[in-house]
Enzyme design. Structure first.
Site, PDB file in Angstrom:
ATOM      1  N   CYS A   1      12.570  -3.388  19.390  1.00  0.00           N
ATOM      2  CA  CYS A   1      11.160  -3.582  18.990  1.00  0.00           C
ATOM      3  C   CYS A   1      10.407  -3.961  20.259  1.00  0.00           C
ATOM      4  CB  CYS A   1      11.029  -4.696  17.950  1.00  0.00           C
ATOM      5  SG  CYS A   1      12.016  -4.445  16.464  1.00  0.00           S
ATOM      6  N   ALA A   2      10.296  -3.012  21.165  1.00  0.00           N
ATOM      7  CA  ALA A   2       9.899  -3.342  22.541  1.00  0.00           C
ATOM      8  C   ALA A   2       8.423  -3.612  22.707  1.00  0.00           C
ATOM      9  CB  ALA A   2      10.325  -2.209  23.477  1.00  0.00           C
ATOM     10  N   GLY A   3       7.583  -3.122  21.786  1.00  0.00           N
ATOM     11  CA  GLY A   3       6.138  -3.275  21.962  1.00  0.00           C
ATOM     12  C   GLY A   3       5.733  -2.720  23.320  1.00  0.00           C
TER      13      GLY A   3
ATOM     14  N   GLY B   1       6.985  -6.574  27.280  1.00  0.00           N
ATOM     15  CA  GLY B   1       7.083  -7.863  27.991  1.00  0.00           C
ATOM     16  C   GLY B   1       8.532  -8.218  28.298  1.00  0.00           C
ATOM     17  N   LYS B   2       9.371  -8.149  27.267  1.00  0.00           N
ATOM     18  CA  LYS B   2      10.781  -8.546  27.472  1.00  0.00           C
ATOM     19  C   LYS B   2      11.606  -7.403  28.047  1.00  0.00           C
ATOM     20  CE  LYS B   2      10.190 -11.849  23.845  1.00  0.00           C
ATOM     21  NZ  LYS B   2       8.914 -11.245  23.377  1.00  0.00           N
TER      22      LYS B   2
ATOM     23  N   GLU C   1      16.962   0.723  27.200  1.00  0.00           N
ATOM     24  CA  GLU C   1      16.298   1.737  26.405  1.00  0.00           C
ATOM     25  C   GLU C   1      15.364   0.994  25.464  1.00  0.00           C
ATOM     26  OE1 GLU C   1      19.522   4.223  25.030  1.00  0.00           O
ATOM     27  OE2 GLU C   1      20.019   4.564  27.139  1.00  0.00           O
TER      28      GLU C   1
ATOM     29  N   ASP D   1      13.472  -8.131  18.802  1.00  0.00           N
ATOM     30  CA  ASP D   1      12.338  -9.064  18.939  1.00  0.00           C
ATOM     31  C   ASP D   1      11.383  -8.675  17.811  1.00  0.00           C
ATOM     32  OD1 ASP D   1      10.576 -10.925  19.953  1.00  0.00           O
ATOM     33  OD2 ASP D   1       9.769  -9.588  21.481  1.00  0.00           O
TER      34      ASP D   1
ATOM     35  N   CYS E   1       8.303 -14.722  17.274  1.00  0.00           N
ATOM     36  CA  CYS E   1       7.302 -15.677  17.775  1.00  0.00           C
ATOM     37  C   CYS E   1       6.735 -16.407  16.561  1.00  0.00           C
ATOM     38  CB  CYS E   1       6.232 -14.999  18.623  1.00  0.00           C
ATOM     39  SG  CYS E   1       5.448 -13.583  17.872  1.00  0.00           S
TER      40      CYS E   1
HETATM   41  C1  SAM Z   1       7.065  -9.204  18.406  1.00  0.00           C
HETATM   42  S1  SAM Z   1       6.499  -7.614  18.718  1.00  0.00           S
HETATM   43  C2  SAM Z   1       7.441  -7.176  20.129  1.00  0.00           C
HETATM   44  C3  SAM Z   1       6.975  -7.791  21.396  1.00  0.00           C
HETATM   45  C4  SAM Z   1       7.683  -7.242  22.616  1.00  0.00           C
HETATM   46  N1  SAM Z   1       9.117  -7.250  22.473  1.00  0.00           N
HETATM   47  C5  SAM Z   1       7.282  -7.993  23.872  1.00  0.00           C
HETATM   48  O1  SAM Z   1       8.111  -8.733  24.431  1.00  0.00           O
HETATM   49  O2  SAM Z   1       6.139  -7.845  24.308  1.00  0.00           O
HETATM   50  C6  SAM Z   1       7.258  -6.666  17.463  1.00  0.00           C
HETATM   51  C7  SAM Z   1       7.156  -5.176  17.669  1.00  0.00           C
HETATM   52  O3  SAM Z   1       7.919  -4.559  16.637  1.00  0.00           O
HETATM   53  C8  SAM Z   1       7.359  -3.301  16.394  1.00  0.00           C
HETATM   54  N2  SAM Z   1       7.911  -2.799  15.134  1.00  0.00           N
HETATM   55  C9  SAM Z   1       7.525  -3.032  13.859  1.00  0.00           C
HETATM   56  N3  SAM Z   1       8.344  -2.414  12.995  1.00  0.00           N
HETATM   57  C10 SAM Z   1       9.280  -1.777  13.742  1.00  0.00           C
HETATM   58  C11 SAM Z   1      10.395  -0.937  13.437  1.00  0.00           C
HETATM   59  N4  SAM Z   1      10.692  -0.642  12.187  1.00  0.00           N
HETATM   60  N5  SAM Z   1      11.124  -0.463  14.458  1.00  0.00           N
HETATM   61  C12 SAM Z   1      10.806  -0.736  15.746  1.00  0.00           C
HETATM   62  N6  SAM Z   1       9.763  -1.518  16.088  1.00  0.00           N
HETATM   63  C13 SAM Z   1       9.005  -2.026  15.106  1.00  0.00           C
HETATM   64  C14 SAM Z   1       5.878  -3.557  16.438  1.00  0.00           C
HETATM   65  O4  SAM Z   1       5.166  -2.370  16.691  1.00  0.00           O
HETATM   66  C15 SAM Z   1       5.779  -4.581  17.574  1.00  0.00           C
HETATM   67  O5  SAM Z   1       5.478  -3.944  18.790  1.00  0.00           O
END
Ligand code: SAM
Length: 429
Positions: A244-246, A249-250, A265, A314, A367
């Site tokens: 869930c890389a968004g 950041g991580k 990846e 994440d 978070c």
């Molecule tokens: C907490 S944020 C991630 C923040 C990111 N890891 C960072 O460090 O900036 C959660 C992320 O999960 C994504 N997300 C939601 N549902 C998901 C899914 N089914 N599979 C993958 N990513 C998903 C969202 O789009 C969002 O970017």
């Protein structure tokens, strides 16, 4: 930074464009501030006033423009303690009582700009941190296991967040160049001793306008967010999935710790976030990051090549740990949202667990400061998968005590951060 009479007027006009305080607040704020008549300084001021207004929303009488302007002024980038006290004294019930009952001011009169020392908590002008200002929070947030249950955490969540950088350059010359540029801008830098890559700047430092940022030598990343990966201490050279890389950041931090021999990846359901991640990876010169819009079925990972050394989930969450940076969430999050988030988090953990190779790690992070999304999700996962996964105690704790599941809650008041949760599961080999 002080607020002139015309700036107060402009802010009061902008304010009406920001309501209601729902999930679209950041978008509305961005829209409102895109007006070309605003310079960078104005934008930063109005942004901070809008955030302060959002924090005070519950006790903030919409009709009392004078009071609003006064409180907003007092809470602006450089708080003026005298003006703030005056605002308390003139405000409605909650503020008057708070003003009368307070023997000593929450912030010192002298040097109001001074950043708090590490470990001494966050500066909060609304409470002394000894009792929870219940009027400012929704009732559900005050319950045990919720974000505002403890006075210290509640106070931190009402305070302005600091700006944390993560240094992406390791060479002495690179570090010196960043240091020189930040000093040249007149920004005092504080290094976090226990994590030399983490530097704190004043909250209104326009770091994205620096060469150091544009060249990828620094990234903006909250210290608490940096802790999450550090608690796991990923071994250099490993292959990780950031599920869930968004915007990464991580991912970037992981890629730096894994080094050129390792790779990350990065997957997310939001294509725009992955595009931003690619831009950041390029800026930072990371050749070991690849984005994946879709993932192959988990079974193929398990059979081909044995899966990842580490999978980071994440997870999307209520964001209750981020109320310092996203105060609108305090007003539009419901207990049902938290229950829904917990269900989704558990599904994501179940879905990604098979991608971890035997001997590898599954790292779960949020978070959120709600037990329901944190220790209870971890406990539920362990109950269902305890035959395959066990808790791997944190390698570093930064002084936080692990819970019964071995997870760490990063409390915002301790080091002036956002709030997080992290737990690592080891797949038996
Ligand atoms: C907490 S944020 C991630 C923040 C990111 N890891 C960072 O460090 O900036 C959660 C992320 O999960 C994504 N997300 C939601 N549902 C998901 C899914 N089914 N599979 C993958 N990513 C998903 C969202 O789009 C969002 O970017």
């Amino acid at each position: 930074m002080s607020v002139a009479a015309n700036q107060k007027r402009v802010f009061l006009q902008l304010r009406s464009r920001l309501l209601p305080l729902d999930r679209r607040f950041p978008e509305r704020l961005k829209d409102a501030l895109s007006d070309r008549r605003f310079g960078g300084r104005d934008r930063r001021l109005y942004r901070e006033l809008a955030f302060t207004a959002a924090r005070l929303r519950r006790v903030w009488p919409e009709h009392d423009d004078d009071f609003i302007a006064l409180v907003a002024t007092a809470c602006a980038a450089t708080p003026d303690t005298a003006a703030f006290r005056a605002a308390f004294a003139r405000g409605p019930g909650f503020f008057r009582q708070s003003c009368q009952s307070r023997q000593s001011p929450a912030i010192p009169d002298a040097a109001p700009r001074r950043l708090p020392e590490h470990g001494q908590g966050c500066p909060c002008h609304l409470t002394d941190g000894k009792s929870v200002p219940r009027e400012l929070f929704p009732a559900w947030a005050l319950e045990p296991g919720r974000p505002a249950a403890s006075p210290a955490t509640a106070a931190a969540l009402l305070s302005r967040a600091s700006l944390w950088l993560r240094l992406q350059t390791a060479t002495p010359a690179g570090v010196a160049a960043v240091e020189a540029e930040l000093a040249g801008r007149g920004w005092p830098v504080e290094r976090f001793e226990a994590l030399p890559t983490a530097w704190r700047l004043p909250p209104d430092a326009a770091v994205t306008s620096t060469e150091s940022y544009r060249d990828g030598r620094v990234e903006v990343q909250d210290l608490g967010s940096q802790f999450l990966i550090e608690t796991v201490a990923p071994a250099p050279g490993g292959r990780w999935l950031d599920a869930c890389a968004g915007a990464g950041g991580k991912t970037l931090q992981l890629a730096q710790l894994l080094g050129p021999q390792g790779r990350v990846e990065a997957h997310d359901i939001r294509a725009a976030a992955l595009a931003e991640l690619r831009r950041r990876a390029q800026r930072g010169g990371f050749a070991n990051i690849r984005t994946l819009a879709t993932l192959p079925p988990a079974e193929s990972e398990a059979t081909e090549g044995g899966g990842y050394d580490g999978v980071l989930v994440d997870a999307p969450c209520s964001g209750t740990g981020t109320w310092r940076r996203a105060p609108h969430l305090m007003h539009c999050t419901t207990p049902e949202d938290i229950t829904r988030a917990a269900r989704r988090q558990r599904e994501l953990l179940d879905r990604h667990a098979p991608r971890v190779r035997p001997g590898g790690l599954l790292v779960y992070a949020t978070c959120s400061l709600c037990d329901e999304e944190n220790s209870r999700v971890a406990a539920g996962f362990l109950e269902a998968h305890g035959d395959v996964f066990e808790v791997r105690p944190p390698v570093r704790t930064f002084g936080f005590a692990p819970d019964a599941c071995g997870g760490l809650t990063i409390l915002p008041e301790r080091y002036d951060t956002d709030g997080f949760y992290v737990v690592a599961f080891h797949r038996r080999g």
